[in-house]
Design a protein around this motif. Structure first.
Motif, mmCIF file in Angstrom:
data_model
loop_
_atom_site.group_PDB
_atom_site.id
_atom_site.type_symbol
_atom_site.label_atom_id
_atom_site.label_comp_id
_atom_site.label_asym_id
_atom_site.label_seq_id
_atom_site.Cartn_x
_atom_site.Cartn_y
_atom_site.Cartn_z
ATOM 1 N N LYS A 109 9.008 -13.057 -3.924
ATOM 2 C CA LYS A 109 8.419 -12.878 -2.586
ATOM 3 C C LYS A 109 8.342 -11.391 -2.229
ATOM 4 N N ARG A 110 9.396 -10.650 -2.555
ATOM 5 C CA ARG A 110 9.397 -9.207 -2.270
ATOM 6 C C ARG A 110 8.324 -8.494 -3.095
ATOM 7 N N LYS A 111 8.168 -8.904 -4.344
ATOM 8 C CA LYS A 111 7.140 -8.306 -5.208
ATOM 9 C C LYS A 111 5.737 -8.581 -4.661
ATOM 10 N N LEU A 112 5.537 -9.792 -4.149
ATOM 11 C CA LEU A 112 4.248 -10.133 -3.554
ATOM 12 C C LEU A 112 3.975 -9.284 -2.312
ATOM 13 N N ASP A 113 5.029 -9.054 -1.505
ATOM 14 C CA ASP A 113 4.884 -8.213 -0.308
ATOM 15 C C ASP A 113 4.428 -6.803 -0.700
ATOM 16 N N LEU A 114 5.078 -6.250 -1.720
ATOM 17 C CA LEU A 114 4.742 -4.902 -2.173
ATOM 18 C C LEU A 114 3.340 -4.842 -2.776
ATOM 19 N N PHE A 115 2.994 -5.904 -3.515
ATOM 20 C CA PHE A 115 1.676 -5.961 -4.155
ATOM 21 C C PHE A 115 0.570 -5.982 -3.100
ATOM 22 N N GLU A 116 0.776 -6.784 -2.070
ATOM 23 C CA GLU A 116 -0.210 -6.855 -0.984
ATOM 24 C C GLU A 116 -0.336 -5.507 -0.274
ATOM 25 N N LEU A 117 0.784 -4.814 -0.115
ATOM 26 C CA LEU A 117 0.765 -3.498 0.515
ATOM 27 C C LEU A 117 0.003 -2.495 -0.358
ATOM 28 N N THR A 118 0.249 -2.548 -1.662
ATOM 29 C CA THR A 118 -0.452 -1.667 -2.599
ATOM 30 C C THR A 118 -1.953 -1.890 -2.538
ATOM 31 N N LEU A 119 -2.349 -3.167 -2.527
ATOM 32 C CA LEU A 119 -3.773 -3.496 -2.495
ATOM 33 C C LEU A 119 -4.437 -3.044 -1.199
ATOM 34 N N SER A 120 -3.684 -3.087 -0.114
ATOM 35 C CA SER A 120 -4.257 -2.674 1.170
ATOM 36 C C SER A 120 -4.601 -1.183 1.170
ATOM 37 N N LYS A 121 -3.919 -0.442 0.300
ATOM 38 C CA LYS A 121 -4.168 1.004 0.205
ATOM 39 C C LYS A 121 -5.121 1.367 -0.934
ATOM 40 N N PHE A 122 -5.488 0.353 -1.719
ATOM 41 C CA PHE A 122 -6.359 0.598 -2.871
ATOM 42 C C PHE A 122 -7.824 0.629 -2.411
ATOM 43 N N ASP A 123 -8.489 1.754 -2.650
ATOM 44 C CA ASP A 123 -9.879 1.907 -2.210
ATOM 45 C C ASP A 123 -10.863 1.531 -3.317
ATOM 46 N N VAL A 124 -12.078 1.272 -2.912
ATOM 47 C CA VAL A 124 -13.145 1.011 -3.879
ATOM 48 C C VAL A 124 -13.284 2.252 -4.774
ATOM 49 N N PRO A 125 -13.232 2.081 -6.125
ATOM 50 C CA PRO A 125 -13.346 3.232 -7.031
ATOM 51 C C PRO A 125 -14.631 4.025 -6.764
ATOM 52 N N LYS A 126 -14.480 5.362 -6.677
ATOM 53 C CA LYS A 126 -15.639 6.211 -6.339
ATOM 54 C C LYS A 126 -16.011 7.184 -7.453
ATOM 55 N N ASN A 127 -15.110 7.358 -8.436
ATOM 56 C CA ASN A 127 -15.425 8.217 -9.575
ATOM 57 C C ASN A 127 -14.555 7.846 -10.768
ATOM 58 N N LYS A 128 -14.841 8.439 -11.893
ATOM 59 C CA LYS A 128 -14.161 8.090 -13.144
ATOM 60 C C LYS A 128 -12.662 8.373 -13.083
ATOM 61 N N SER A 129 -12.265 9.336 -12.281
ATOM 62 C CA SER A 129 -10.841 9.678 -12.194
ATOM 63 C C SER A 129 -10.006 8.558 -11.565
ATOM 64 N N ASP A 130 -10.679 7.579 -10.946
ATOM 65 C CA ASP A 130 -9.966 6.441 -10.348
ATOM 66 C C ASP A 130 -9.486 5.440 -11.405
ATOM 67 N N ALA A 131 -9.793 5.684 -12.661
ATOM 68 C CA ALA A 131 -9.381 4.774 -13.738
ATOM 69 C C ALA A 131 -7.870 4.580 -13.760
ATOM 70 N N SER A 132 -7.124 5.665 -13.548
ATOM 71 C CA SER A 132 -5.660 5.569 -13.587
ATOM 72 C C SER A 132 -5.136 4.669 -12.464
ATOM 73 N N LYS A 133 -5.830 4.667 -11.323
ATOM 74 C CA LYS A 133 -5.417 3.793 -10.215
ATOM 75 C C LYS A 133 -5.620 2.320 -10.581
ATOM 76 N N ILE A 134 -6.714 2.040 -11.299
ATOM 77 C CA ILE A 134 -6.982 0.661 -11.729
ATOM 78 C C ILE A 134 -5.931 0.224 -12.746
ATOM 79 N N VAL A 135 -5.567 1.105 -13.661
ATOM 80 C CA VAL A 135 -4.530 0.796 -14.651
ATOM 81 C C VAL A 135 -3.214 0.482 -13.944
ATOM 82 N N SER A 136 -2.884 1.280 -12.932
ATOM 83 C CA SER A 136 -1.640 1.059 -12.179
ATOM 84 C C SER A 136 -1.657 -0.304 -11.489
#
Length: 600
Positions: A33-60
């Protein structure tokens, strides 16, 4: 050297000690449950990829998704095992509901991720897929992005997911409770006994025709008494699914199952078309078998009847050694892995009350283990089933070096590995038969599988297709469901049946699995696809195992059409591919007809 005695009861304590009341399991679920809470928080801060350098964010994000998904799968699989081994486990039933809620949260989060990826411009997306960190995930990421474009808005899809917990999936769980409550009493070997549905199912292969008929009729009566409950359950599950499809603008009920199996409609049509054109030999087999068991026609309750009086009983220990011996002749890795499964008590096979019917294999990804469930009653058919489930487990084992993202294979190819393993054992059993009667019995066991995949599964497909057509217009009554099932069985079996099984729609768990629509045609696909793989294995011998593992490792990163072309050099959207496999099954029938020409 002393042979190790293999347990018929699995070890679940290695995951969480104390069963469904385990403090360790409770802590795992709280951590999840705690992991799900953190995952949802991470996703809320994840923006639509705008350039190739965002690849590392997708990997994370991928790595965080993996952690949550594996924790959820581990808990869900173990809780599923608790319920399977004891359908009266009330605490496990409560925990299953909790897991359902967590699954819904993860599904909602995955939808958010897919929607954000789908909003990436095509130009940026192409550049991202060329990034070294993301290259290995290209197939699945493209699949995720394309799926999102077929869905409703993020808010609407989230609503569907949340409501499905107590709606759609809740109805599926109700079915499990209803079936767990089914009990019959019949006389076997001169003594009246009580049987659960799972135990009663094994009586279909009893040597006494009266026992087979009595158990079938007692079960049919039980289904009849509760048919309105089952009809309501099936109607509401289908209604939820159809309403969802309508909102999304999907016209065909096959859109989702075909997509889930990474298969084209042309491939499915070619498979059923080839099968429908070659049913005559199997109808002839059914007529001959009816003669052999002394029946006026092949009735449903005699489909699994033994055709000889000398059908041997095989202990679990004997069955295990037989499997290991012949797996070893195929390849050392399959044998070594399967021996570990037996020695480390991964298998639940004991014949006892309150177990759920059927068999399955489930994976515990965090522990890198699997668990196999069945009820073993000492037939060679049971041995084949055990080999089948070990094939599933080996598929997961073969994929361990592969990243989690590329391990989510579809059901059709899942059934390929299992059926391939089953075939190794079935073929070996026929070749090693010590007497003519034993050979006949084992050959017939092989043919029964062809009948199941070409006729029984086809009947399920026909029934489900027609049921959904009628459900679009309103609720379908139990009596109408009986009629649809009878019509489907008579058509699929080529009028080779006498008495049919009108309540099969109520008795078959597969119709009530909410997460997998049309849980039928992938079995037939896997059966015929594995025949081609098996033919190559025979041709190349023990050298083939490495190629086989390579094929399994590709099962989650390409369509089935591409998989077949890459590893077999075959176009599976054409009748010719399927007809080659069917021809091998017809040879078994022809041999059976020759061996039984003087019997009956």
């Amino acid at each position: 050297m002393t042979t190790k005695i293999y347990s018929e009861v699995w070890d679940l304590d290695v995951f969480f000690k104390g069963g469904s009341s385990s403090p360790e399991l409770k802590e795992h679920l709280e951590s999840l449950k705690r992991k799900l809470d953190l995952f949802e928080l991470t996703l809320s801060k994840f923006d639509v990829p705008k350039n190739k350098s965002d690849a590392s964010k997708i990997v994370s994000i991928i790595e965080e998704t993996k952690q949550v998904a594996e924790n959820l799968s581990q808990a869900g699989a173990v809780i599923g095992c608790f319920l399977a081994q004891d359908t009266t486990d009330k605490q496990a039933n409560i925990l299953q509901g909790e897991i359902g809620s967590h699954s819904a949260r993860l599904s909602s989060s995955m939808l958010v991720l897919q929607q954000k990826l789908s909003k990436t411009t095509d130009e940026i997306w192409i550049s991202l897929m060329e990034d070294e960190e993301l290259k290995e995930f290209t197939f699945v990421l493209n699949e995720w992005r394309n799926e999102a474009k077929e869905l409703l808005s993020e808010k609407e899809e989230d609503m569907i997911t949340v409501l499905s917990v107590d709606g759609y999936h809740g109805w599926g769980q109700l079915y499990d409770l209803l079936v767990g409550d089914i009990k019959i009493r019949i006389t076997v070997d001169g003594e009246e006994k009580e049987f659960s549905y799972g135990q009663a199912s094994n009586l279909s292969s009893h040597s006494d025709a009266t026992v087979r008929r009595d158990s079938f009729e007692a079960l049919e009566q039980a289904w009849t008494e509760k048919e309105d409950f089952f009809a309501k359950t099936l109607n509401h599950m289908a209604g939820f699914r159809l309403a969802t499809y309508k909102k999304r603008g999907w016209d065909s009920v096959l859109k989702e199952p075909l997509h889930m199996n990474r298969m084209k409609q042309e491939t499915l049509d070619a498979m059923w078309g080839a099968i429908s054109a070659h049913k005559a030999p199997f109808v002839e087999y059914l007529k001959r078998k009816a003669e052999l068991v002394g029946a006026d026609a092949m009735h449903w309750y005699d489909l699994d009847a033994p055709v000889t009086q000398s059908t041997q009983k095989v202990s679990f220990q004997q069955g295990a050694e037989f499997i290991l011996d012949h797996f070893g002749k195929f390849g050392p890795e399959l044998e070594k892995f399967s021996r570990k499964a037996f020695e480390d008590e991964w298998i639940e096979s004991e014949d006892r009350p309150n177990k759920r019917p059927g068999g399955f294999c489930t994976g515990m990804p965090m522990s890198k283990q699997s668990r196999i469930f069945m009820t073993y009653s000492g037939t060679m058919s049971n041995v084949a089933t055990l080999a089948h489930e070990l094939g599933h487990a080996f598929h997961s084992h073969a994929l361990r070096p592969v990243h989690w993202m590329n391990r989510q294979y579809a059901m059709g190819v899942a059934e390929t590995a299992s059926t391939f393993a089953e075939m190794i054992v079935a073929d070996a059993a026929v070749k090693e038969a010590k007497t003519a009667d034993e050979k006949l019995s084992l050959l017939e066991d092989k043919i029964q599988r062809s009948v199941a995949f070409f006729m029984n599964i086809h009947a399920r497909f026909l029934f489900e297709t027609r049921f959904y057509d009628e459900r679009k217009k309103g609720l379908v009554s139990a009596s109408r469901l009986n009629k649809l099932m009878e019509e489907a069985q008579r058509e699929a079996f080529g009028d080779g049946l006498g008495d049919v099984h009108p309540h099969f729609w109520a008795s078959k768990l597969h119709f009530y699995i909410s997460r997998v629509p049309f849980y039928n045609f992938p079995y037939t696909f896997g059966y015929l696809f594995s025949l081609s793989i098996y033919a190559k294995a025979i041709e190349e011998g023990s050298n083939f195992e490495e190629k086989y593992i390579a094929l399994l490792q590709d099962t989650a990163i390409m369509s089935v059409e591409d998989l077949a072309m890459k590893h077999l050099g075959e176009d599976i959207s054409q009748h010719a591919f399927w007809e080659k496999g069917i021809a091998l099954c017809i040879k078994d029938v022809e041999e059976f007809l020759v061996l039984t020409s003087s019997k009956g």
